[in-house]
Design an enzyme around this catalytic site. Sequence first.
Site, PDB file in Angstrom:
ATOM      1  N   ASP B 323      12.896   5.719  -3.806  1.00 54.79           N
ATOM      2  CA  ASP B 323      14.007   5.848  -2.847  1.00 54.79           C
ATOM      3  C   ASP B 323      14.819   7.055  -3.296  1.00 54.79           C
ATOM      4  O   ASP B 323      14.462   7.723  -4.280  1.00 54.79           O
ATOM      5  CB  ASP B 323      14.871   4.575  -2.851  1.00 54.79           C
ATOM      6  CG  ASP B 323      16.011   4.611  -1.833  1.00 54.79           C
ATOM      7  OD1 ASP B 323      15.877   5.332  -0.808  1.00 54.79           O
ATOM      8  OD2 ASP B 323      17.036   3.939  -2.046  1.00 54.79           O
ATOM      9  N   HIS B 324      15.875   7.329  -2.561  1.00 54.41           N
ATOM     10  CA  HIS B 324      16.818   8.366  -2.981  1.00 54.41           C
ATOM     11  C   HIS B 324      18.044   7.733  -3.616  1.00 54.41           C
ATOM     12  O   HIS B 324      19.170   8.200  -3.403  1.00 54.41           O
ATOM     13  CB  HIS B 324      17.240   9.226  -1.793  1.00 54.41           C
ATOM     14  CG  HIS B 324      16.166  10.138  -1.284  1.00 54.41           C
ATOM     15  ND1 HIS B 324      15.931  10.316   0.060  1.00 54.41           N
ATOM     16  CD2 HIS B 324      15.269  10.911  -1.919  1.00 54.41           C
ATOM     17  CE1 HIS B 324      14.931  11.179   0.218  1.00 54.41           C
ATOM     18  NE2 HIS B 324      14.514  11.546  -0.963  1.00 54.41           N
ATOM     19  N   ASP B 478      18.049   3.611   1.602  1.00 57.77           N
ATOM     20  CA  ASP B 478      17.182   3.157   2.698  1.00 57.77           C
ATOM     21  C   ASP B 478      16.066   4.139   3.006  1.00 57.77           C
ATOM     22  O   ASP B 478      15.674   4.301   4.165  1.00 57.77           O
ATOM     23  CB  ASP B 478      17.997   2.882   3.966  1.00 57.77           C
ATOM     24  CG  ASP B 478      19.169   1.958   3.705  1.00 57.77           C
ATOM     25  OD1 ASP B 478      18.992   1.024   2.918  1.00 57.77           O
ATOM     26  OD2 ASP B 478      20.249   2.187   4.268  1.00 57.77           O
ATOM     27  N   HIS B 479      15.600   4.805   1.969  1.00 61.36           N
ATOM     28  CA  HIS B 479      14.469   5.721   2.148  1.00 61.36           C
ATOM     29  C   HIS B 479      13.282   5.259   1.311  1.00 61.36           C
ATOM     30  O   HIS B 479      12.767   6.009   0.483  1.00 61.36           O
ATOM     31  CB  HIS B 479      14.856   7.148   1.746  1.00 61.36           C
ATOM     32  CG  HIS B 479      15.982   7.721   2.548  1.00 61.36           C
ATOM     33  ND1 HIS B 479      16.724   8.800   2.121  1.00 61.36           N
ATOM     34  CD2 HIS B 479      16.496   7.368   3.744  1.00 61.36           C
ATOM     35  CE1 HIS B 479      17.653   9.089   3.032  1.00 61.36           C
ATOM     36  NE2 HIS B 479      17.536   8.226   4.025  1.00 61.36           N
ATOM     37  N   PRO B 480      12.842   4.003   1.496  1.00 64.82           N
ATOM     38  CA  PRO B 480      11.770   3.501   0.640  1.00 64.82           C
ATOM     39  C   PRO B 480      10.481   4.269   0.899  1.00 64.82           C
ATOM     40  O   PRO B 480      10.198   4.666   2.025  1.00 64.82           O
ATOM     41  CB  PRO B 480      11.627   2.038   1.061  1.00 64.82           C
ATOM     42  CG  PRO B 480      12.160   1.990   2.440  1.00 64.82           C
ATOM     43  CD  PRO B 480      13.255   3.023   2.498  1.00 64.82           C
TER      44      PRO B 480
END
Lengths: 532, 545
Positions: B323-324, B478-480
Amino acid sequence: MPDFRTLLCSALVAGTALGGVALAPVALSPVALAQSADKPADKPAPQSAPAQPTVPAPVAEEGKPAAGSDAKTSDHSPTSQTPAPAGEAATPANSQSAATGAAMAPASGANAAAQPEGADAELARGAYLATAADCVACHTKPGGKPFAGGLKIATPMGDVVATNITPDPQHGIGSYTEADFENALRHGVRKDGSYLYPVMPYVSYAGMTDQDVKALYAWFMHVVKPVAEAPEETNLSFPASLRSAMMAWNFVASKETPETGDSSTYDQLRRGRYLANALEHCGTCHTPRNFMLSEKQDHYLAGGSLGTWYAPNVTSSKTGGIGDWSEDDLVAYLRTGRVAGRAQAAGPMAEAVEHSTSHLTDADLHALAAFILKVAPMDDDADHAARDAAGKAAETPDIRTKGPQRIDDLAEMDGPHIYDANCSACHGHDGAGTRDHYVPSLFNNSTVGAGRPDNLIMTILNGVDRTAGKEHAFMPGFDGQSNVQRLSDAEVAALTNYITATFGTGDHQVTPELVKSLRKDTPVVNPLAKGK
Amino acid sequence: MPSEQTLSADVVIVGSGVAGSSIANELARAGISVIVLEAGPRVDRQHFVENFRNLENKPSYQGPFPAVPWARHPPNQITPNDYLHTNGPNAEAYQQVYLRMMGGTTWHWAGCAWRYLPSDFELKTRYGQGRDWALKYEDLEPFYYQAEVMMGVCGPDPAKEDLGSPRKQPYPMEALPISYAAQQFRKLIDEKTPWRVVHEPQARNTRPYDNRPTCEGHNNCMPICPIGAMYNGSYSVYHAEAAGAKFIPNAVVYKIERDSANKRVTGVQYYDPEKNSHRVTGKYFVIAAHCIETAKLLLVSADEQSPDGVANSSGHVGRNMMDHTGVQVTFISGDKALWPGRGPLETNVIDNFRDGDWRNERGAYLVHMVDDNQVDFATQMAISKGYVGRELEEQIRYLSSHTVRLFSHNEALPDPDNRLTLSKTNKDILGIPHPEVYYKLPEYTVKSCEHTRKVFKELIGLMHGTDEEWTPGYFPQDHPSGSTIMGTDPKDSVVDGHCRTHDHENLFIASSSVFSTVGTGNITLTVAALALRVADTLKKELLHA
């Protein structure tokens, strides 16, 4: 006659509503013409014509159906935007405007800055006339090459396909002599002797002067780029399939009488009348028709239905028409498509503004406006007070009651909720629009205040897409093709009634059936679980 | 219950978000038959707008989207969560949210449409960290542009503002004007630091585009753009349907079938909400179901042939979760009023930390000065400070015009121990297990976040900031990504450079799950570009077969 009438009416509807033609109008020719128009007496008229009466008499007779089709409303795939979205292969350049630019270039380039003379002047005049007569609107399909035709004009009898009028000898009008051209333009007869469908407004163009016909011909032949493409053949069902039937209609239909002399030297009212009748063919939509589909000349510009959109009464009546408008208002409207606190153009009128009137010279706009505002007042059956006088800012009710509903709850909403969810973000909870009127107010708005809800319904369904000058006015439609929100017939009806009740003259009791009859798109693509 | 008649298409796609719907659109336009199976329902904007307006807790991005029982999604970012169960040392840092419904998670995103940098694809070669992708930036460049045109991305003129990802064409639309708050911020950065603030590329209309209006700056892109000025996957669904693709909502795929050799996928099975089972067959299959649900589906499909799950001979399905995960701080500027919240949420970025030699030891990151309306935050702060009456009003006015929120996207590394598995204890109403994720922030990311904190402190100092509120720990973005990782070696990766699974020749994956590294830019544009490249591969194979 009903079939024929329907045919013509729908042709009309489609007519001006033409799709996505991004014609960059001739850059310099309007200037050129303006120069000559502004000094009427400098040159003797090439032909010694008897001076015409300058009375704007609500007019002899005038045009027939315009042509065109409703690409913008029927085809919601991205049109002439620069890069096409929607997953069309990425082709950035707008071939259309590029081609148009190229096609136009000689005229503009040749006449840059200086007052054109001789052949250049004629070409410049021809270019301007083509814009004023809005030829491109019908004779170019969305994404197509300018004047190469192919635009389908939907009618109940089948599609009338606009022809290629580029100077290509095989597929276009390259083999037309000036006389052939004149015969088609003013009399509706093709070179091969067959009759054009009156979707082509030759009854209006019949009013053009010989000199202007000649200039238009020269421009088409020398400046428009030939395109070797054959549009599909028009293939109507019987009886409209008989082109010869048009001969009979032509016999009874009223036509403009050709004007004479140099149209650029007319005085203001005569020039305005010429623009209104021989070129812009205003009456084609705004004058109601008799049972033979000829315009009722005793009701000149008194308003008529195009089947979907309604071309309102624009006579000088203060209650039924636009008698409360100033000349400057009307000039602003024709130039920009909107006048704050009065009206904005959508549908076919937006097309007319975009492709034609926004490109007219200041002098011509004033001439046109001055003439229109002198048209004899006619009462209106539905509008008994100025359409733009109705309504005031109104706070919409507090509807913040429920908590969030599950994502599959797509139950139809009532008027206040539809307005809140879809309209209020731009038009405001009080209906006031934006301060700069990019988003218009819903009160003091002819579309909302009109006695007939047709145009409000059409605007909700189809939205607004109008470019004039640097402004691209846009409102998404809410029809069955909308990317933003697809509303059902019942929802559009509820919304229309809510808006007219809140900001207009009262609840119009619009039914879902009326909305259905005006909805020209295919049915909602995904019948959502409405009413579940 | 007996299955209905078996459905069939050339290409069967699982998932209708930006990846699945854009593939469907491309294929349908090429005359290829497509069926898209979406676990969630059809939805529309007006109900989400009403839900948002009815919502008390406006910053709750999941709030307006209460899930259906047969296609649950995480209800919020709170741990413990009753759908996405995270554990491990940084369980809170992996509490992702996403949406399961027609159009997918782009219903709520901020429209940030970054291309990755060329170096993001070669992290191992250039910096000795993580992995290399099995493709290069140049391979993806044409598809990046295609994705930008599809979504309608606005961005700066590359000649004036080079964002580090070489472009062959300009952005489809001109960049957004920089808001007043962002102008103030940029001026400060220009004058007082060696860094720069750039326009953020945005899938947002700066002119009417795709029959959608120009952005008006309502400032609630998340959770819902009220006017459709921002791209979301539903537009690609509409375009695909108009081109002939068939979308089936409420179709929860639970099984991927293969032939006896286990080389080709032969069909998928799905449950409808009543748990009737249906079967769909096809020539090609694309799983485009979001990083978490894609891995979950492959694992759920385990059977005797593939005891560890479909496409999982490497054992890497569900691993390498990234993720980020970043840092966030909110504070009150002591300088001039900024009046944030006028315009879209995210429009400007400090991009100096996206790449550098230091990437051999710590992760890259980018910094957002978030331009969201701060009245809610300011009101809470003013009340907590004890103000009442007229003073309260003045404080709210002052604080909301002076609040600054900064957050960062920090680069993770693929670590096989960061792993998604199937819950043994939690199942949905169809009997499908919930996902569980173990997460420990890689040291590389921890160092990156430490660097970010220093930079943020410097910025707070430069703005004479007070009342710092740091989000505790780390901030999930929320960048899986990474759960079906791309690579050239079938022994340690799940898909090849064309997103085709190593194990099954007709099974593709279109999702951030294939990312080999996660870079720093928001992931969506890269997801879309990879998806369009999958569509391109499928077109070539189907039309020239």
